[in-house]
Every structure is written in structure tokens, then in C-alpha cells.
Design a protein around this motif. Structure first.
Motif, short mmCIF file in Angstrom:
data_model
loop_
_atom_site.label_atom_id
_atom_site.label_comp_id
_atom_site.label_asym_id
_atom_site.label_seq_id
_atom_site.Cartn_x
_atom_site.Cartn_y
_atom_site.Cartn_z
N ALA A 59 0.83 -1.21 0.00
CA ALA A 59 0.00 0.00 0.00
C ALA A 59 0.86 1.26 0.00
O ALA A 59 0.57 2.22 0.70
CB ALA A 59 -0.96 -0.02 1.19
N GLY A 60 1.97 1.22 -0.76
CA GLY A 60 2.82 2.38 -0.90
C GLY A 60 3.78 2.64 0.25
O GLY A 60 4.46 3.65 0.27
N ARG A 61 3.83 1.73 1.23
CA ARG A 61 4.72 1.92 2.38
C ARG A 61 5.75 0.82 2.44
O ARG A 61 5.46 -0.36 2.21
CB ARG A 61 3.91 1.88 3.68
CG ARG A 61 3.06 3.10 3.88
CD ARG A 61 2.53 3.17 5.30
NE ARG A 61 2.41 1.89 5.94
CZ ARG A 61 1.28 1.31 6.30
NH1 ARG A 61 0.15 1.91 6.11
NH2 ARG A 61 1.27 0.14 6.88
N ILE A 62 7.00 1.19 2.79
CA ILE A 62 8.06 0.21 3.00
C ILE A 62 7.87 -0.36 4.40
O ILE A 62 7.77 0.39 5.37
CB ILE A 62 9.45 0.85 2.85
CG1 ILE A 62 9.64 1.35 1.42
CG2 ILE A 62 10.54 -0.14 3.23
CD1 ILE A 62 10.90 2.14 1.20
N LEU A 63 7.81 -1.68 4.50
CA LEU A 63 7.58 -2.34 5.79
C LEU A 63 8.89 -2.54 6.53
O LEU A 63 9.92 -2.87 5.94
CB LEU A 63 6.87 -3.67 5.57
CG LEU A 63 5.56 -3.61 4.76
CD1 LEU A 63 4.93 -4.98 4.66
CD2 LEU A 63 4.59 -2.62 5.38
#
Length: 117
Positions: A59-63
């Protein structure tokens, strides 16, 4: 209350996938990356060696490696029976080079030369 599971697949840089497989929402991102490394296709051009060579994007975020899927706010059960796709980015460390030369302090002059025949 039982453990919740997510069905995840991992999309590689060339459009191929690893998975889908089921993971508990208590699974850490670092564990996911270890699983990806163990299933990594050997015929790929870029082959990561450690989990630090991989970035997972959802969702567009680096985990972050130390967070669980639940802490990473991965959508859980929004639509029953769906597979969540995460993107995998390979970021290999830069090859080691000799000592860098400091940039030249000379200003390069632009010289034009015209010849008319």
C-alpha cells in the motif's frame, strides 16, 4: 480468539510472483523476507543475499523488519479469500571501490571552436 492468517504473494521486479502462501498476522516482516530469500528463483539476474537486500512494499509503504504484519497495518480480511500482493524491491549493496578521488577544484572552461570553410 484464534490467530488470524493472511494469504500473501510477493511480486518481484520482473513481474513474477512468489506464493501465494498463508502467514499469521503475528509474523514479522523480517521472517517474511527470510521466506522470500529461501524461495527466490535461482535464474534471476539480481539475487539478494540477506534480508537487508530486500524491501517489502505494501500500500505504498516500505515495511520495517521488526514489525509484525498486524503492526504494519496490512489489510486483514477486508475481502474474504483475497490474496494480498506485496512488492519486493531488491537493493543490492554498492560494490566496494578503491578510495574515491576528491572532486577536482579546477573549473573546466568551456571552449568553443568554429571552423568556417
Amino acid at each position: 480468539m484464534g490467530t488470524e492468517f493472511l494469504e500473501l504473494k510477493f511480486r518481484l521486479y520482473d513481474g513474477t510472483d512468489i506464493g501465494p502462501n498463508k502467514y499469521a498476522t503475528t509474523t514479522t516482516v523480517g521472517s517474511l523476507k527470510e521466506s522470500i530469500l529461501s524461495q527466490w528463483p535461482k535464474d534471476k539476474e539480481q539475487n539478494p543475499r540477506t534480508i537487508n537486500d530486500l524491501k517489502l512494499i505494501n500500500a505504498g509503504r516500505i515495511l520495517e523488519n521488526d514489525k509484525t504484519l498486524a503492526e504494519s497495518r496490512v489489510p486483514v480480511g477486508e475481502i474474504p479469500g483475497t490474496v494480498v500482493t506485496m512488492h519486493v524491491v531488491v537493493r543490492l549493496p554498492a560494490p566496494e571501490k578503491g578510495p574515491e578521488k576528491p572532486p577536482s577544484k579546477k573549473i573546466k572552461e568551456s571552449r568553443c571552436s568554429c571552423t568556417i570553410l
